[in-house]
Every structure is written in C-alpha cells, then in structure tokens.
Design a protein around this motif. Structure first.
Motif: not given
Length: 514
Positions: A463, A459-460, A145-147, A143, A474, A149-150, A456
């Motif tokens: 945000i 998306r990041a 891992f967001g965009p 959980l 992070s 991190e991917y 990804n």
C-alpha cells in the motif's frame, strides 16, 4: 430491546421447525465426529456437506443451519482427541493439549472432557448473545483493521507466546522460529518465487498444517511411548472414577471461562483472525495472569484453567466469526468463507442488506446457534465416559490405532504418499526436539500464524510502496505495539523485583536470627 426480541421471535419460529431441529442435531453430531478426527477440521466438514445440502434442495436457511451446526460441533469435537491422546483435532485445539493431556494421564480425563464441554458451551452461548446485541457495532469496529493492524495483532499473539516459553525462552523462541520457517515453504503467492522446495513438486504448495500437527504431536508422542516400552517403562494411567466435574471445579474456573469467552468473541469478530489466534491468546493471557497471582500454578502440568480458557475462547471465536460474514459480507474465518460460497449457490449475497431482505435466514441462524449449542452440550456430556475408555486400551492396541487414524488424516489431504513420508520425517524431528526440551506448541503456532503474518505484512507494505511507517500509523496499531512491548518487558521486571524482595527478606530473617 423490544426490536431484538422481535427479531429473535422470527428466528426461533424458523429454528423450531421440525426440519431445522433435525438438521441442527445432525450437524452437531457430524461436526463432533469431524472434530475428533485429526486432519479433517471444520473447513473440510462444511465443504463436504455443501454439495449434499444443495443436491437435497434444502432451503437456504436450513442449509446454513446445517453448516453452522457442523462448524460449532467441530470446535467441540477437536478437544476430545487433544485431551485423550495428545492429538489436536484441529488448530484451535493445540492449546488444549498443554493441560488437557496431562490431566488425562493423571486419571482426570472425565473431568477434563466434561469441563471443556462446559467451557465450550459457555463460550458459544456468550458469543451468540454478543452476535445478537453487538453485531452492527462490532462490524464497524472490525472495518478499522487493515493489513497493518492484522500484522501487529499477530505480533501481539507471538508476544503472548512468551508465557508459553517458561524458564527456557531460548528454546521456546527457537521452536517458534522453526514454525515460521516451515510456513515459508512453497511458492510465494505474490512473486511466484519457489522457496525451500528443493525442486520437489510436492512442496510447491507448502507443508500442510495437518501434516505438521500430526507429526509433532501424534507421531512424536508415539515414538516416546515406544521408547518407554523398550525401556520397560509403562506408566499406568489411573482409572477415572469420577463421571463429571464437581461444583468446586466449576467455581474454580468460572472467571477463566468468562475471560476466555469475551476475549475469544472479540478476536473472532476480526475477519481472518480465527479460533487459533483466540485460543492461543486466551491461554497465554490466563497463564500469565494466574502465575502473577500464584507463582506455584501448574499450567502445562494439568491445570483445569489451562483447558477452560482456550476451549471457551475457540468456540466463542467460531461464533463471533459470523458477525463480519453476516453484517459486512466479509468472511471471519476460513470456514465462514466456505459458507459464503454456499450462500452464493442460492444467489444470496451476505452483507448489511441481508438483515432486511432475508431476516428469516439471519435470525434463524442465530436462534439455531442457541439450539445447536444446547444439543452439543447434552450430546457431549453423556459421551464423556465412552470417550475416556480410550485410555483404558493397552499400548499394543492404542499405538497402532492412533497411528492408523493419524495417517488416514494425512493421506486424506492430497491422497499421496509424499505427505505420509513427510509426516514420518517431521515426527522423528519432533521426537528429537522433545528429547532436547524444545516445546512443540510455539512451533505449531508459528506454522498456523506464519502465513497470515507474512501476507498481511506484504499487503501493508504494498500500500505504501515499502514504507514501514504504515505499521504504526493508526491508533489501533500503536495500541497493539504498546501492549505487545509491555507483555515482553514487564514480566521479567516484575520477576526480578519479586526475587529482590525475597532475597532482602531472607537476609533480614538471617540477621534477625543472629
């Protein structure tokens, strides 16, 4: 620990029913056949069986066992064509071609096939144990891992590709960039802009991965075979006199299998990472590790560890992708996303409550993964000699046979002739690139990972309204950036230091002679 055994007893009670045993065996066989055929892959295999399972009114746990067996079986089957004819059955088998096919050309097809089957068995078994013991903990970790991190994870995967570039980093980097360029073709999912489609409706959805991989591996390989035949060069493949691998080879690769299994499982737990990323990272890391210990290692020329590392990682990642699906209700791969759709037909929503509301489904699936894994191993090992007979076929029969199978896989995508033409054009380009010494593996991995990387990143940035700082905001992202930088910078420094030491020792030896 006693709670785990209680859960497993529930699971094995479900898995050992005659219906579920029969379904697991059937799914394992069908999955292997699906994996062998280029172009199908586990997603298509699972998708084709969903309406059949629903029409037969199978119980939900039986249907899920069938689909899971097909999924894992396809991971097994993808290695067969990759080793024998240099055509990966699916994306995760790309790395297996790098050493598997050279081994087959050396007369070691039986050894490569049987050892890859053993590696896949170990990877799947280790991952199944991981699902039992670590599922809740790993689900919470995934959980985080967001965009962003991917995106950095995929950058890390591309940095790992530097070990595949060998002594020609410029050509290897060019190959990866071409793959990324191919991945951008089509309609942008975010803005709706047409990119590099040249007003052709056939390119609006992009160039399918199956078309690219069959073109660059199968068709380009066939053109090289035809060139050899025209020149009168027809290198004989030594007959494979051995049936299976021996104990020496098993011990030689044991730590490689263990490393690939663990790495593949942890990557498989990450939603969306998949077996392709796992096999690429496992092969690259193993190649780097072994070359650091032995500069004379023969990765890319027929090293057994180059087969076992990606095979263990890909099957471990396939099993690991069930963790986020079952615990979070988030698909761990494209195939598990299709399987989640199958569960919705039964009004079942995967997630944390599933362990309490449907324990027989969850633990029955886990137990069936054990059983299907054993079935696949026992099914594949005796078939090694049958599969290896492909290499004994003369070129006049083998070449058109491979071409027919490849084009069937291409045609099955959209049932249109445009994909056939595109495969021929890309195959010719791939042949010319091979003649120029440009490797194909980085290009195909660029196609596989390019779309995931772009989505990804988009998306990041959406945000934070375009603020790049999210890419290193992070601890996980920072850690991945540091490791990626180390992978790129440290090996050249180490090589220069080793060369400096060799030159100093050579000079000292000359002075001693004087």
């Amino acid at each position: 620990m006693s709670q785990i055994f209680d859960h497993l007893s529930i699971g094995f009670d479900v898995a050992f029913s005659w219906m579920n045993l029969l379904v697991a065996a059937l799914g394992a066989f069908l999955g292997t056949m699906v994996g062998v055929l280029p172009g199908l892959g586990p997603i298509n295999g699972v998708a084709m069986l969903i309406p059949i399972a629903y029409a037969l009114n199978l119980p939900p746990e039986t249907a899920l066992i069938l689909l899971a067996a097909v999924y894992v079986g396809a991971e097994y089957g993808g290695r067969i064509s990759a080793i024998l004819i240099n055509v990966p059955g699916e994306a995760s088998a790309i790395m297996t071609t790098l050493d598997g096919y050279p081994l087959a050309r050396k007369g070691l097809a039986n050894v490569a096939l049987s050892l890859s089957g053993w590696s896949a068995f170990c990877g799947s078994l280790a991952a199944t144990i991981g699902v039992i013991v670590l599922a809740p903990l790993l689900a919470r970790w995934a959980l985080a891992f967001g965009p962003a991190e991917y995106f950095v994870l995929i950058v890390f995967a591309f940095c790992c590709l530097t070990s595949l570039l060998g002594r020609q980093p410029v050509k290897g980097t060019l190959s990866a960039m071409l793959g990324l360029a191919i991945a951008t073709v089509g309609v942008d999912a975010n803005s709706g802009v047409y990119r590099y489609t040249f007003d052709s409706v056939h390119l609006f959805d992009g160039i399918d991965f199956v078309v690219v991989v069959i073109a660059l591996f199968a068709i380009a390989e066939l053109l090289e075979l035809l060139e050899s035949a025209v020149r009168g060069e027809n290198p004989d493949v030594p007959p494979s006199t051995r049936k299976l691998f021996n104990m020496t080879e098993l011990l030689y690769t044991k730590w490689t299998v263990l490393r690939g299994s663990l790495l593949g499982f942890f990557i498989g737990v990450l939603p969306g990472a998949g077996a392709s990323v796992a096999s690429a990272v496992a092969y690259s890391n193993e190649k780097r590790y072994q070359e650091g210990r032995d500069p004379n290692s023969c990765f890319g020329e027929g090293d057994l560890r180059g087969v076992t590392a990606p095979e263990a990682a890909s099957t471990a990642a396939a099993v690991g992708s069930f963790v986020p699906m079952l615990t979070l209700g988030v698909p761990g791969s494209g195939t598990t996303a299709v399987m989640m759709g199958a569960l919705t037909l039964y009004n079942i929503t995967p997630g944390p409550v599933l362990f309490d509301t449907k324990p027989e489904l969850v633990w029955g699936l886990v137990a069936s993964l054990f059983i299907a894994n054993v079935m696949l191993f026992l099914m594949n090992i005796p078939m090694v000699r049958v599969f290896s007979k492909v290499l004994a076929l003369p070129n006049w029969l083998l070449v058109p046979g491979i071409l027919c199978i490849s084009y069937i896989g291409v045609y099955a995508i959209n049932a249109g002739t445009f994909d056939l033409t595109m495969a021929a054009v890309l195959g010719l380009i791939g042949y010319l690139l091979r003649k120029g010494g440009i490797p194909m593996a980085p290009m195909v991995l660029g196609v596989v990972l390019g779309d995931m990387m772009e989505q990804n990143l988009r998306r990041a940035l959406s945000i934070t309204n375009g603020e790049l700082s999210i890419l290193w905001s992070s601890p996980i992202a920072i850690g991945l950036w540091v490791v990626s930088l180390a992978i790129v910078v440290i090996p050249p420094i180490m090589r220069r230091r080793s060369k400096g030491k060799l030159s100093v020792s050579a000079e000292a030896a000359l002075e001693g002679e004087d």
